[in-house]
Scaffold this active site. Sequence first.
Site, mmCIF file in Angstrom:
data_model
loop_
_atom_site.group_PDB
_atom_site.id
_atom_site.type_symbol
_atom_site.label_atom_id
_atom_site.label_comp_id
_atom_site.label_asym_id
_atom_site.label_seq_id
_atom_site.Cartn_x
_atom_site.Cartn_y
_atom_site.Cartn_z
ATOM 1 N N SER A 182 0.875 -1.208 -0.006
ATOM 2 C CA SER A 182 -0.126 0.273 0.004
ATOM 3 C C SER A 182 0.858 1.061 0.080
ATOM 4 O O SER A 182 2.170 1.176 0.414
ATOM 5 C CB SER A 182 -0.905 0.022 1.213
ATOM 6 N N TYR A 217 -2.256 -1.898 11.090
ATOM 7 C CA TYR A 217 -2.109 -2.196 9.667
ATOM 8 C C TYR A 217 -1.167 -1.825 8.734
ATOM 9 O O TYR A 217 -0.527 -2.738 7.924
ATOM 10 C CB TYR A 217 -3.638 -1.618 9.044
ATOM 11 N N LYS A 230 2.008 -3.996 6.553
ATOM 12 C CA LYS A 230 2.320 -3.785 5.248
ATOM 13 C C LYS A 230 4.128 -3.727 5.126
ATOM 14 O O LYS A 230 4.565 -4.274 4.345
ATOM 15 C CB LYS A 230 1.845 -2.606 4.481
HETATM 16 C C1 UD1 Z 1 -7.341 4.356 3.919
HETATM 17 C C2 UD1 Z 1 -6.234 3.773 4.802
HETATM 18 C C3 UD1 Z 1 -5.182 3.245 4.172
HETATM 19 C C4 UD1 Z 1 -5.526 2.046 3.424
HETATM 20 C C5 UD1 Z 1 -6.704 2.268 2.587
HETATM 21 C C6 UD1 Z 1 -7.229 1.134 1.893
HETATM 22 C C7 UD1 Z 1 -6.638 5.374 6.882
HETATM 23 C C8 UD1 Z 1 -5.890 6.659 7.566
HETATM 24 N N1 UD1 Z 1 -5.844 4.994 5.671
HETATM 25 O O1 UD1 Z 1 -6.741 5.059 2.962
HETATM 26 O O2 UD1 Z 1 -4.091 2.918 5.239
HETATM 27 O O3 UD1 Z 1 -4.567 1.286 2.811
HETATM 28 O O4 UD1 Z 1 -7.763 3.138 3.281
HETATM 29 O O5 UD1 Z 1 -8.425 1.373 1.044
HETATM 30 O O6 UD1 Z 1 -7.573 5.188 7.022
HETATM 31 N N2 UD1 Z 1 -13.214 10.702 3.599
HETATM 32 C C9 UD1 Z 1 -14.241 11.573 3.909
HETATM 33 N N3 UD1 Z 1 -15.514 11.006 4.332
HETATM 34 C C10 UD1 Z 1 -15.518 9.691 4.401
HETATM 35 C C11 UD1 Z 1 -14.357 8.553 4.171
HETATM 36 C C12 UD1 Z 1 -13.372 9.102 3.717
HETATM 37 O O7 UD1 Z 1 -14.211 12.619 3.884
HETATM 38 O O8 UD1 Z 1 -16.523 9.104 4.890
HETATM 39 C C13 UD1 Z 1 -11.857 11.148 3.181
HETATM 40 C C14 UD1 Z 1 -10.495 10.945 3.841
HETATM 41 O O9 UD1 Z 1 -10.435 11.630 4.777
HETATM 42 C C15 UD1 Z 1 -9.404 10.946 2.781
HETATM 43 C C16 UD1 Z 1 -10.349 10.286 1.405
HETATM 44 O O10 UD1 Z 1 -11.778 10.591 1.761
HETATM 45 O O11 UD1 Z 1 -9.072 11.981 2.568
HETATM 46 C C17 UD1 Z 1 -10.105 8.909 1.210
HETATM 47 O O12 UD1 Z 1 -10.389 7.887 2.339
HETATM 48 P P1 UD1 Z 1 -10.190 6.508 2.299
HETATM 49 O O13 UD1 Z 1 -11.197 6.262 1.189
HETATM 50 O O14 UD1 Z 1 -10.606 5.853 3.778
HETATM 51 O O15 UD1 Z 1 -8.770 6.271 2.290
HETATM 52 P P2 UD1 Z 1 -7.370 6.308 2.674
HETATM 53 O O16 UD1 Z 1 -7.553 7.308 4.131
HETATM 54 O O17 UD1 Z 1 -6.617 7.368 1.699
#
Ligand code: UD1
Length: 343
Positions: free
Chosen positions: A126, A153, A157
């Site tokens: 990742s 997690y 990795k």
């Molecule tokens: C997350 C994990 C990462 C993992 C990946 C797997 C964290 C901090 N990181 O990545 O380690 O490999 O998932 O798929 O959890 N967001 C919102 N509202 C929501 C959900 C997300 O605003 O309800 C935003 C988050 O703040 C982020 C973006 O959307 O900026 C992407 O979030 P997400 O899909 O959870 O992925 P990552 O955080 O990048």
Amino acid sequence: MARILVTGGTGYIGSHTVVCLMEQGYDVVIVDNLSNSNVEVLDGIEKIVGRRPDFENIDCLDFTNMDRLFDRYTDIEAIIHFAASKAVGESVEKPLLYYRNNIVSLVNLLELMSKHSVHHIVFSSSCTVYGQPDAQHLPVDETAPIQKALSPYGNTKQINEEIIQDTCHANEHIHATILRYFNPIGAHPSAEIGELPNGVPNNLLPFVTQTAAGLREKLRVFGDDYNTPDGSCIRDYIYVLDLAKAHVKAVERMLSGKAEEQVEIFNLGTGRGLSVLEILRTFIKVSGVNVPYEIVGRREGDIEQVWAKPDRANKVLGWKADTPVEDVLLSAWKWEKHLRGIK
Ligand code: UD1
């Protein structure tokens, strides 16, 4: 044609990869304990490909039954190892569950590879290994420094990457490809397979599509005060089917003896960063469905911005993630509608 063992093959990325492998003529045996997936995924794969993959309900932690599996399938030439626990928040609550599941599975597989003379493994890593790269390392390539993991997690990795490096160093017969995924989204265009989040989704896209489908009241955007053009976080969202195709390329490269190093590492992303608000607006535009949202505080542990420099995968694997994000978002919406029976 070679047989490929796909652990976690009924999962989100795994199932799309199984489809791509079978479409290229590979025989596949899936090993999955169905802890975070559904056996009906096999029907979806069969509908798309016209053939059913072999399936074994085994936990990769179960050395004895994995050993027997290698005895039964003597034609396995490569392994793609997806099976892992992946919820960041849960890993903070239950670190030992994550260390056991994610690390012992890989150790078992590497031991069994030596025992059964299987020489090739692709490992799902990742972009989390890079943490928040400095401005000078954005977009991030494979040489960017690995940073201390922010969760158990993420740490699994990193540790697994090291276990692979050490094992390959000690055993010249084992070849590995480490694929560092950015943010996979979307579903197969047929809507026969896609992401099946358990409970309330943690990831952005499933939350967006579930809100559009009326299952959730509104999306919470975690922070609009980041140092980015619109204040929301930036990620490299990659179409899951583009990602899946990279696995086929990685397997082909190893099996044909073209890999130049014993362990090769590739970033799998599009090379383009998109903000949370850009994703949301584009989804609303292409789906024609309103998605209520509110801006809330930052989510603990979130990275401000990260996107890939995928040049190495583009050149060396001869692969590119080029599906337009509009099509990807529509595929995610089609899948959500399929799940909920929405016309
Ligand atoms: C997350 C994990 C990462 C993992 C990946 C797997 C964290 C901090 N990181 O990545 O380690 O490999 O998932 O798929 O959890 N967001 C919102 N509202 C929501 C959900 C997300 O605003 O309800 C935003 C988050 O703040 C982020 C973006 O959307 O900026 C992407 O979030 P997400 O899909 O959870 O992925 P990552 O955080 O990048």
